[in-house]
Design an enzyme around this catalytic site. Structure first.
Site, short mmCIF file in Angstrom:
data_model
loop_
_atom_site.label_atom_id
_atom_site.label_comp_id
_atom_site.label_asym_id
_atom_site.label_seq_id
_atom_site.Cartn_x
_atom_site.Cartn_y
_atom_site.Cartn_z
N GLU A 174 44.48 50.84 39.35
CA GLU A 174 43.55 51.98 39.45
C GLU A 174 44.22 53.25 39.99
O GLU A 174 43.75 53.86 40.95
CB GLU A 174 42.33 51.59 40.29
N ASN A 215 46.96 48.41 35.64
CA ASN A 215 45.63 47.83 35.43
C ASN A 215 44.56 48.83 35.88
O ASN A 215 44.72 49.46 36.92
CB ASN A 215 45.56 46.56 36.31
N GLU A 280 39.54 41.73 33.84
CA GLU A 280 38.43 41.56 34.81
C GLU A 280 37.09 41.68 34.09
O GLU A 280 36.14 42.28 34.61
CB GLU A 280 38.50 42.62 35.92
N ASP A 282 33.54 41.75 32.72
CA ASP A 282 32.15 41.35 32.96
C ASP A 282 31.25 42.43 32.36
O ASP A 282 31.67 43.58 32.19
CB ASP A 282 31.81 41.05 34.43
O1 9MR Z 1 35.96 40.98 43.32
C1 9MR Z 1 36.45 41.75 44.39
C2 9MR Z 1 35.40 41.78 45.49
O2 9MR Z 1 35.20 40.48 46.02
C3 9MR Z 1 35.83 42.73 46.58
O3 9MR Z 1 34.80 42.85 47.53
C4 9MR Z 1 36.15 44.09 45.97
C5 9MR Z 1 36.63 45.05 47.03
O4 9MR Z 1 36.88 46.30 46.52
O5 9MR Z 1 37.15 43.94 44.98
C6 9MR Z 1 36.71 43.18 43.92
O6 9MR Z 1 37.62 43.15 42.85
C7 9MR Z 1 37.94 44.41 42.27
C8 9MR Z 1 39.35 44.30 41.75
O7 9MR Z 1 40.21 43.92 42.78
C9 9MR Z 1 39.81 45.59 41.11
N1 9MR Z 1 38.89 46.05 40.11
C10 9MR Z 1 37.50 46.11 40.51
C11 9MR Z 1 37.05 44.77 41.07
C12 9MR Z 1 35.57 44.80 41.43
O8 9MR Z 1 35.33 45.70 42.46
#
Ligand code: 9MR
Length: 366
Positions: A174, A215, A280, A282
């Site tokens: 990101e 990513n 990722e 969904d």
């Molecule tokens: O799934 C992850 C969640 O459990 C955490 O609380 C969150 C914190 O920012 O991060 C989530 O995963 C993220 C991923 O690392 C990067 N892309 C977005 C995902 C969803 O927020």
């Protein structure tokens, strides 16, 4: 990705069930050859999403957050249905280097062990991100040289620890804004945009074989943000910086429409000479779910899967958790959810059938 080991439990269950079915068929005199179509249907029905994806040389994976491993029903199905997993949180910086120079791999190792026991491979996520950084890092004041050395040390330790245990790393996560400018994270502000090439080179030095990815979200279709990644990866390639893949997170929402040009977008990155993957995926909706929304969601899952299968260098798809029982969405987007292909009771949703149909159709095309 072929599973090399399975949990002994699932193997026993399958074998016993298979033997019982065969015995019953014999007793009932049903041993006559089934029609080719019935045989094909039966073969598909028995196959998991990952096995279907393997037929066209891809993987189908699901992320997992460590506490979910204690939900044994959930963990069992994760281990059976999916060929790869990605730790949702425990390979992030705040988890792996909670104090400067003090590394903790407990959580990530737990996912590696689970994956190994279930014949799964692991995507590493993530070496560098603006979120979930430890306080010592974000609260400190660093010179450019200090932060470069902190970043190098972090990447080197984490990548070396997981060498041979993860097949890919989201090296930088990101790093772009929606308009295609660089996100002003701590690394950009202190080091400048060169931190991205640095990170990739340090990761390569620590593991010569692992696939190195950038990513991001909202880069699934054509647009300013994916254009920026296209330009960046093109430049990195021209500068001979190691870059192997581009990860499209694929956090989609029915209310915003399916992004335009997904296949074209995948293809243009592939044409630059990198792999692409949905990392990722969904597809959320405004709750409550209803049959129309679930049908639209299924259609999208099918279309995203097909788009990947139509691009040779699209190597696989990972859903960000596989069931509505465990998902990050309701906690972040109020009133939204139902984003995954299995429901809270781990039952298939229409999306599951749509993914299967797309995988089967894609495998037939070769
Ligand atoms: O799934 C992850 C969640 O459990 C955490 O609380 C969150 C914190 O920012 O991060 C989530 O995963 C993220 C991923 O690392 C990067 N892309 C977005 C995902 C969803 O927020």
């Amino acid at each position: 990705m072929r599973k090399t080991a399975r949990s002994p439990r699932s193997t026993r269950t399958r074998t016993a069930a298979g033997a019982a079915l065969a015995a019953t068929a014999l007793l009932l005199g049903l041993a006559a050859a089934p029609s080719a179509q019935a045989e094909a249907d039966g073969k598909h029905r028995a196959a998991t999403l990952d096995e279907l994806a393997q037929r066209s040389g891809r993987y189908f994976g699901s992320a997992v957050d460590n506490p979910e491993l204690a939900d044994t029903e959930y963990a069992d199905l994760l281990g059976r249905e999916f060929g790869t997993t990605t730790p949702g949180n425990t390979m992030k910086w705040e988890a792996t280097e909670p104090q400067r120079g003090v590394f903790d791999f407990t959580g990530g190792d737990e996912v590696i062990d689970f994956a190994r026991a279930n014949g799964m491979k692991v995507r590493g996520h993530t070496l560098l991100w603006h979120n979930q950084l430890p306080g010592w890092l974000t609260e400190g004041t660093w010179t450019k040289d200090e932060l470069r050395s902190i970043l190098k040390n972090h990447i080197t330790h984490v990548v070396k620890h997981y060498r041979g245990k993860v097949f890919a790393w989201d090296v930088a996560n990101e790093i772009m804004n929606e308009d295609g400018t660089y996100r002003e994270n701590i690394f950009y502000k202190t080091i400048g945009p060169g931190y991205i090439a640095d990170a990739l080179r340090w990761a390569r030095a620590a593991d010569p074989k692992v696939k190195l990815y950038l990513n991001d979200y909202n880069v699934d279709g054509l647009g300013a943000k994916s254009d920026a990644y296209y330009a960046l990866i093109k430049q990195l390639k021209a500068d001979r910086v190691p870059i192997d893949g581009f990860g499209l997170q694929g956090h989609l929402a029915l209310q915003y429409g399916l992004p335009a040009g997904i296949k074209e977008n995948l293809q243009r990155f592939a044409d630059l000479g990198v792999d692409v993957a949905f990392t990722e995926l969904d597809i959320r909706m405004q709750l409550p779910a209803d049959p129309a929304k679930l049908a639209e969601q299924a259609d999208w899952y099918g279309k995203v899967t097909s788009a990947c299968l139509e691009v040779k260098r699209c190597v696989g798809i990972t859903v960000w958790g596989y069931s509505d029982r465990h998902s990050w969405i309701p906690g972040v987007f109020e009133g939204e959810g139902a984003a995954l292909p299995f429901d809270e009771n781990l039952q298939h949703k229409p999306a599951y059938d749509a993914i299967r149909a797309a995988l089967i159709a894609g495998a037939k095309k070769g």
